[in-house]
Design a protein around this motif. Sequence first.
Motif, PDB file in Angstrom:
ATOM      1  N   VAL A   1       0.835  -1.195   0.000  1.00 17.69           N
ATOM      2  CA  VAL A   1       0.000   0.000   0.000  1.00 17.69           C
ATOM      3  C   VAL A   1       0.871   1.247   0.000  1.00 17.69           C
ATOM      4  CG1 VAL A   1      -1.695   1.306   1.332  1.00 17.69           C
ATOM      5  CG2 VAL A   1      -1.927  -1.150   1.098  1.00 17.69           C
ATOM      6  N   LEU A   2       1.910   1.255   0.816  1.00 16.06           N
ATOM      7  CA  LEU A   2       2.817   2.397   0.873  1.00 16.06           C
ATOM      8  C   LEU A   2       3.516   2.594  -0.471  1.00 16.06           C
ATOM      9  CD1 LEU A   2       3.830   4.613   2.690  1.00 16.06           C
ATOM     10  CD2 LEU A   2       5.600   3.088   3.508  1.00 16.06           C
ATOM     11  N   THR A   3       3.946   1.516  -1.102  1.00 19.57           N
ATOM     12  CA  THR A   3       4.585   1.595  -2.416  1.00 19.57           C
ATOM     13  C   THR A   3       3.617   2.167  -3.446  1.00 19.57           C
ATOM     14  OG1 THR A   3       5.972  -0.291  -1.874  1.00 19.57           O
ATOM     15  CG2 THR A   3       5.774   0.281  -4.204  1.00 19.57           C
ATOM     16  N   THR A   4       2.373   1.706  -3.428  1.00 21.71           N
ATOM     17  CA  THR A   4       1.362   2.224  -4.352  1.00 21.71           C
ATOM     18  C   THR A   4       1.124   3.710  -4.117  1.00 21.71           C
ATOM     19  OG1 THR A   4       0.288   0.065  -4.415  1.00 21.71           O
ATOM     20  CG2 THR A   4      -1.020   1.950  -5.146  1.00 21.71           C
ATOM     21  N   PHE A   5       1.033   4.109  -2.864  1.00 18.92           N
ATOM     22  CA  PHE A   5       0.814   5.514  -2.533  1.00 18.92           C
ATOM     23  C   PHE A   5       1.973   6.377  -3.042  1.00 18.92           C
ATOM     24  CE2 PHE A   5       0.887   9.184   0.321  1.00 18.92           C
ATOM     25  CZ  PHE A   5      -0.409   9.640   0.138  1.00 18.92           C
ATOM     26  N   ILE A   6       3.191   5.933  -2.853  1.00 18.73           N
ATOM     27  CA  ILE A   6       4.367   6.681  -3.321  1.00 18.73           C
ATOM     28  C   ILE A   6       4.366   6.771  -4.842  1.00 18.73           C
ATOM     29  CG2 ILE A   6       6.898   6.621  -3.481  1.00 18.73           C
ATOM     30  CD1 ILE A   6       6.848   5.486  -0.582  1.00 18.73           C
TER      31      ILE A   6
ATOM     32  N   PHE B  38      -8.936  -0.700   7.085  1.00 13.81           N
ATOM     33  CA  PHE B  38      -9.153  -1.978   7.757  1.00 13.81           C
ATOM     34  C   PHE B  38      -8.744  -3.042   6.748  1.00 13.81           C
ATOM     35  CE2 PHE B  38     -11.913  -5.307   9.575  1.00 13.81           C
ATOM     36  CZ  PHE B  38     -11.372  -5.291  10.832  1.00 13.81           C
ATOM     37  N   GLY B  39      -7.464  -3.081   6.407  1.00 18.64           N
ATOM     38  CA  GLY B  39      -6.963  -3.865   5.293  1.00 18.64           C
ATOM     39  C   GLY B  39      -6.944  -2.993   4.056  1.00 18.64           C
ATOM     40  N   PHE B  40      -6.468  -3.543   2.944  1.00 17.05           N
ATOM     41  CA  PHE B  40      -6.435  -2.828   1.675  1.00 17.05           C
ATOM     42  C   PHE B  40      -7.863  -2.644   1.187  1.00 17.05           C
ATOM     43  CE2 PHE B  40      -6.196  -2.804  -2.975  1.00 17.05           C
ATOM     44  CZ  PHE B  40      -5.382  -1.696  -3.141  1.00 17.05           C
ATOM     45  N   GLY B  41      -8.166  -1.519   0.575  1.00 14.91           N
ATOM     46  CA  GLY B  41      -9.529  -1.294   0.132  1.00 14.91           C
ATOM     47  C   GLY B  41      -9.635  -0.375  -1.060  1.00 14.91           C
TER      48      GLY B  41
ATOM     49  N   TYR C  94     -14.806   0.253   0.861  1.00  9.48           N
ATOM     50  CA  TYR C  94     -14.802  -1.180   1.151  1.00  9.48           C
ATOM     51  C   TYR C  94     -13.377  -1.570   1.495  1.00  9.48           C
ATOM     52  CZ  TYR C  94     -14.650  -6.196   0.547  1.00  9.48           C
ATOM     53  OH  TYR C  94     -14.443  -7.534   0.765  1.00  9.48           O
ATOM     54  N   SER C  95     -13.196  -2.258   2.603  1.00 11.57           N
ATOM     55  CA  SER C  95     -11.872  -2.781   2.936  1.00 11.57           C
ATOM     56  C   SER C  95     -12.039  -4.056   3.748  1.00 11.57           C
ATOM     57  CB  SER C  95     -11.026  -1.758   3.703  1.00 11.57           C
ATOM     58  OG  SER C  95     -11.637  -1.391   4.914  1.00 11.57           O
ATOM     59  N   GLY C  96     -11.005  -4.871   3.749  1.00  8.52           N
ATOM     60  CA  GLY C  96     -11.066  -6.108   4.503  1.00  8.52           C
ATOM     61  C   GLY C  96      -9.770  -6.897   4.412  1.00  8.52           C
ATOM     62  N   PHE C  97      -9.693  -7.927   5.242  1.00 11.02           N
ATOM     63  CA  PHE C  97      -8.538  -8.814   5.203  1.00 11.02           C
ATOM     64  C   PHE C  97      -8.890 -10.138   5.864  1.00 11.02           C
ATOM     65  CE2 PHE C  97      -8.095  -6.747   9.274  1.00 11.02           C
ATOM     66  CZ  PHE C  97      -7.532  -7.691  10.106  1.00 11.02           C
ATOM     67  N   LYS C  98      -8.025 -11.131   5.656  1.00  8.56           N
ATOM     68  CA  LYS C  98      -8.197 -12.453   6.257  1.00  8.56           C
ATOM     69  C   LYS C  98      -6.962 -12.783   7.082  1.00  8.56           C
ATOM     70  CE  LYS C  98     -10.737 -14.548   2.437  1.00  8.56           C
ATOM     71  NZ  LYS C  98     -10.717 -15.630   1.447  1.00  8.56           N
TER      72      LYS C  98
ATOM     73  N   GLY D 226      -6.837   9.805   7.237  1.00  6.73           N
ATOM     74  CA  GLY D 226      -8.019   9.892   8.083  1.00  6.73           C
ATOM     75  C   GLY D 226      -8.755   8.581   8.193  1.00  6.73           C
ATOM     76  N   TRP D 227     -10.081   8.657   8.101  1.00  7.00           N
ATOM     77  CA  TRP D 227     -10.940   7.478   8.213  1.00  7.00           C
ATOM     78  C   TRP D 227     -12.093   7.627   7.257  1.00  7.00           C
ATOM     79  CZ3 TRP D 227     -10.428   2.838  10.013  1.00  7.00           C
ATOM     80  CH2 TRP D 227     -11.544   2.047  10.179  1.00  7.00           C
ATOM     81  N   PRO D 228     -12.539   6.644   6.505  1.00  6.19           N
ATOM     82  CA  PRO D 228     -12.407   5.214   6.716  1.00  6.19           C
ATOM     83  C   PRO D 228     -11.101   4.612   6.200  1.00  6.19           C
ATOM     84  CG  PRO D 228     -13.912   5.595   4.901  1.00  6.19           C
ATOM     85  CD  PRO D 228     -13.524   6.930   5.442  1.00  6.19           C
ATOM     86  N   PHE D 229     -10.360   5.316   5.370  1.00  8.78           N
ATOM     87  CA  PHE D 229      -9.034   4.844   4.998  1.00  8.78           C
ATOM     88  C   PHE D 229      -8.013   5.669   5.768  1.00  8.78           C
ATOM     89  CE2 PHE D 229     -11.264   3.888   0.891  1.00  8.78           C
ATOM     90  CZ  PHE D 229     -11.225   2.509   1.032  1.00  8.78           C
ATOM     91  N   ILE D 230      -7.052   4.995   6.392  1.00 12.63           N
ATOM     92  CA  ILE D 230      -6.011   5.713   7.115  1.00 12.63           C
ATOM     93  C   ILE D 230      -5.183   6.527   6.137  1.00 12.63           C
ATOM     94  CG2 ILE D 230      -3.947   5.444   8.536  1.00 12.63           C
ATOM     95  CD1 ILE D 230      -5.323   2.844   9.616  1.00 12.63           C
ATOM     96  N   ILE D 231      -4.873   5.918   4.990  1.00 11.37           N
ATOM     97  CA  ILE D 231      -4.161   6.591   3.917  1.00 11.37           C
ATOM     98  C   ILE D 231      -4.855   6.228   2.613  1.00 11.37           C
ATOM     99  CG2 ILE D 231      -2.468   4.725   3.732  1.00 11.37           C
ATOM    100  CD1 ILE D 231      -0.384   6.889   3.017  1.00 11.37           C
TER     101      ILE D 231
END
Length: 177
Positions: A4-9, A42-45, A66-70, A164-169
């Motif tokens: 996620v950080l790589t994608t954001f950069i 809350f996971g990648f979304g 929408y976000s989630g993880f297992k 922020g929220w619902p996505f932290i980044i």
Amino acid sequence: MKRVLTTFILVAVLMALVATIASAQGYQKGKMYLGPTIGYGFGFGFGASGEYGVTENIAVGGDFSYSGFKESFGFGIGNTYEWKYTLIGILASGSYHFSPGAQFDPFVKAGLGYFNWDATYTDSQGSTSSLLFGAAYNSGVAFAGQVGARYHFSEKMSGRAALGWPFIISAGVDFTL
């Protein structure tokens, strides 16, 4: 998290490259901005965001996320347990734009909406339940907020990044209508 950080950069670098060759007007009253969003909460979304400029600095809009993880746990041979977490949000929001008309447009955003939280448990025999730990109880009306900026590449397209929220980044591309 590293992905996620790589994608954001990567999105930020692409925004900077396009910015060097384009000029544009920034946020404007009477314009609508719509676009997809990717993020980590809350996971990648993923999601979508839209807003309409009602005054020189204030916009109203809505968001979908929408976000989630297992995660899996193994306790001995053949005893595997899996949890699947999902968070879906639908929000009405308002934002304040600090630099209307400018190419770089910082903003703050607050929202109120419905969040559906689900935690599904599957045991090693295949039995599934989503009623553990009061997942249904935690769903309901909630607040959201972001601090971010939009960079206008052209009069019809801009890039957006926020914390922020619902996505932290999160990062997204908006199209102006």
